[in-house]
Design a protein around this motif. Structure first.
Motif, mmCIF file in Angstrom:
data_model
loop_
_atom_site.group_PDB
_atom_site.id
_atom_site.type_symbol
_atom_site.label_atom_id
_atom_site.label_comp_id
_atom_site.label_asym_id
_atom_site.label_seq_id
_atom_site.Cartn_x
_atom_site.Cartn_y
_atom_site.Cartn_z
ATOM 1 N N SER A 133 22.085 8.921 -8.493
ATOM 2 C CA SER A 133 21.054 9.546 -7.668
ATOM 3 C C SER A 133 21.193 9.122 -6.216
ATOM 4 N N GLU A 134 20.741 10.009 -5.324
ATOM 5 C CA GLU A 134 20.721 9.704 -3.899
ATOM 6 C C GLU A 134 19.405 10.176 -3.305
ATOM 7 N N LEU A 135 18.738 9.275 -2.600
ATOM 8 C CA LEU A 135 17.541 9.606 -1.844
ATOM 9 C C LEU A 135 17.880 9.480 -0.362
ATOM 10 N N VAL A 136 17.681 10.553 0.373
ATOM 11 C CA VAL A 136 17.923 10.546 1.820
ATOM 12 C C VAL A 136 16.580 10.651 2.517
ATOM 13 N N TYR A 191 10.222 7.427 -3.098
ATOM 14 C CA TYR A 191 9.954 8.865 -2.963
ATOM 15 C C TYR A 191 8.459 9.179 -3.007
ATOM 16 N N ASP A 192 7.666 8.209 -3.432
ATOM 17 C CA ASP A 192 6.221 8.409 -3.550
ATOM 18 C C ASP A 192 5.631 8.891 -2.227
ATOM 19 N N GLU A 193 4.724 9.844 -2.311
ATOM 20 C CA GLU A 193 4.152 10.439 -1.092
ATOM 21 C C GLU A 193 3.335 9.443 -0.272
ATOM 22 N N ASN A 194 2.915 8.353 -0.895
ATOM 23 C CA ASN A 194 2.143 7.346 -0.162
ATOM 24 C C ASN A 194 3.021 6.437 0.708
ATOM 25 N N PHE A 195 4.331 6.479 0.454
ATOM 26 C CA PHE A 195 5.265 5.708 1.278
ATOM 27 C C PHE A 195 5.643 6.577 2.469
ATOM 28 N N LYS A 196 4.930 6.385 3.581
ATOM 29 C CA LYS A 196 5.034 7.283 4.725
ATOM 30 C C LYS A 196 5.604 6.620 5.972
ATOM 31 N N GLU A 197 5.692 5.292 5.962
ATOM 32 C CA GLU A 197 6.113 4.579 7.162
ATOM 33 C C GLU A 197 6.842 3.302 6.785
ATOM 34 N N ILE A 198 7.840 2.953 7.591
ATOM 35 C CA ILE A 198 8.597 1.716 7.394
ATOM 36 C C ILE A 198 8.269 0.761 8.535
ATOM 37 N N HIS A 199 7.978 -0.467 8.140
ATOM 38 C CA HIS A 199 7.695 -1.486 9.146
ATOM 39 C C HIS A 199 8.729 -2.595 9.027
ATOM 40 N N ILE A 200 9.537 -2.775 10.063
ATOM 41 C CA ILE A 200 10.521 -3.847 10.109
ATOM 42 C C ILE A 200 9.869 -5.024 10.830
ATOM 43 N N GLU A 201 9.400 -6.010 10.052
ATOM 44 C CA GLU A 201 8.671 -7.128 10.640
ATOM 45 C C GLU A 201 9.554 -7.956 11.575
ATOM 46 N N HIS A 202 10.839 -8.067 11.246
ATOM 47 C CA HIS A 202 11.751 -8.900 12.030
ATOM 48 C C HIS A 202 11.752 -8.512 13.506
ATOM 49 N N ASN A 203 11.670 -7.209 13.778
ATOM 50 C CA ASN A 203 11.673 -6.714 15.154
ATOM 51 C C ASN A 203 10.370 -6.017 15.523
ATOM 52 N N ASN A 204 9.413 -6.042 14.579
ATOM 53 C CA ASN A 204 8.133 -5.352 14.771
ATOM 54 C C ASN A 204 8.344 -3.883 15.130
ATOM 55 N N ILE A 205 9.216 -3.234 14.343
ATOM 56 C CA ILE A 205 9.531 -1.826 14.558
ATOM 57 C C ILE A 205 8.866 -0.995 13.462
ATOM 58 N N LEU A 215 8.753 2.838 11.799
ATOM 59 C CA LEU A 215 9.497 4.091 11.691
ATOM 60 C C LEU A 215 8.711 5.062 10.809
ATOM 61 N N LYS A 216 8.441 6.214 11.333
ATOM 62 C CA LYS A 216 7.730 7.233 10.567
ATOM 63 C C LYS A 216 8.720 8.007 9.694
ATOM 64 N N ILE A 217 8.355 8.209 8.449
ATOM 65 C CA ILE A 217 9.188 9.004 7.531
ATOM 66 C C ILE A 217 8.817 10.468 7.702
ATOM 67 N N ILE A 218 9.799 11.292 8.054
ATOM 68 C CA ILE A 218 9.508 12.707 8.315
ATOM 69 C C ILE A 218 10.066 13.642 7.240
ATOM 70 N N ASP A 219 10.958 13.112 6.373
ATOM 71 C CA ASP A 219 11.474 13.967 5.301
ATOM 72 C C ASP A 219 12.140 13.098 4.242
ATOM 73 N N LYS A 220 12.106 13.571 2.983
ATOM 74 C CA LYS A 220 12.782 12.902 1.873
ATOM 75 C C LYS A 220 13.438 13.964 0.994
ATOM 76 N N GLN A 221 14.674 13.704 0.599
ATOM 77 C CA GLN A 221 15.410 14.611 -0.277
ATOM 78 C C GLN A 221 16.115 13.813 -1.365
ATOM 79 N N ILE A 222 16.045 14.295 -2.612
ATOM 80 C CA ILE A 222 16.698 13.635 -3.749
ATOM 81 C C ILE A 222 17.742 14.560 -4.346
#
Length: 249
Positions: free
Chosen positions: A3-6, A78-92, A94-101
């Motif tokens: 499987s691949e999730l992009v 892939y869960d719809e509640n996973f909408k944003e990524i937070h990189i604590e190391h750099n306090n970055i 990232l908004k998730i705008i699309d997911k494809q499996i």
């Protein structure tokens, strides 16, 4: 199942592909703690992940090698509640705008390649830093024996009721293969305060010998699209692409 999730990401600042090792931490935060402990204890991991920059677009690719990894890793991401990524190391953030499996069965892989009529050339592009370990030392060039050994180990560890390794198959693959063209550069992969010597770029492999051996090489590299090649593929190393070219004789 393969499987691949992009996941396509949006950021106000440019994200270095060297930060791909930090995304393993993001992945571990989303999965079940017990499964995370199991992954930590196992030698080989049933997934790979890496970042890809395409123009102004940034993608996070996560690939799993069996059904359990799909359910434990890709399904939570892939869960719809996973909408944003937070990189604590750099306090970055990232908004998730699309997911494809995309899913693919091992049987489909075997039917299309091992039982196909594949060309004698394979054009491989190492899109993220790649390296191997031999006798405790890093090997940061495309040693054909280490490439095949890595792919066979990963395939035999996670394939469903299938295995490739026999007493002499690795020697046969090496003896009948040669790198006939390359365009490589040495790079460093940054991970948790250390730098791993590695390489990126392309190689063209020609396979001699009987057609079943040619087909097996294609099967292995197709598998490598999911497993990655070499060390630290769960951290973002060893990602490959295959470049289609007409058969050359």
């Amino acid at each position: 199942m393969l499987s691949e999730l992009v996941i396509e990401l949006a950021s106000e600042e440019k994200i270095s592909l060297q930060k791909s090792s930090l995304f393993q931490g993001v992945l571990m935060e989303q999965i079940d703690d017990n499964y995370g402990k199991k992954l930590h204890e196992d030698g080989l991991h049933p997934y790979s992940q890496n970042l890809v920059q395409s123009g102004e677009r940034l993608f996070w690719k996560i690939k799993t090698l069996n059904q359990e990894a799909y359910e434990q890793i890709i399904v939570p991401l892939y869960d719809e509640n996973f909408k944003e990524i937070h990189i604590e190391h750099n306090n970055i953030k990232l908004k998730i705008i699309d997911k494809q499996i995309q899913n693919r069965s091992y049987q489909d892989l075997i039917s299309n390649y091992y039982f196909g009529e594949c060309p004698r050339y394979v054009n491989i592009l190492f899109v993220s830093p790649t390296a191997f370990k031999r006798a405790g030392d890093y090997v940061y060039y495309p040693d054909i024996s280490l490439i095949y050994n890595s792919l066979i180990n990963k395939f035999d560890s996670f394939a469903e009721n299938e295995a490739i390794r026999t007493e002499d198959i690795l020697n046969q693959l090496v003896d009948y293969s040669e790198i006939v063209k390359y365009n490589l550069k040495s790079v460093m992969f940054h991970m948790e305060g250390i730098k791993i010597p590695a390489f990126r770029g392309g190689i063209l492999v020609k396979i001699h010998g009987p057609q079943p051996l040619v087909n097996l090489v294609h099967l292995l590299f197709q598998y490598g699209l999911y497993s990655g090649i070499g060390i630290k593929t769960a951290m973002g190393m060893g990602a490959i692409e295959l470049i289609d070219k007409k058969k050359r004789e």
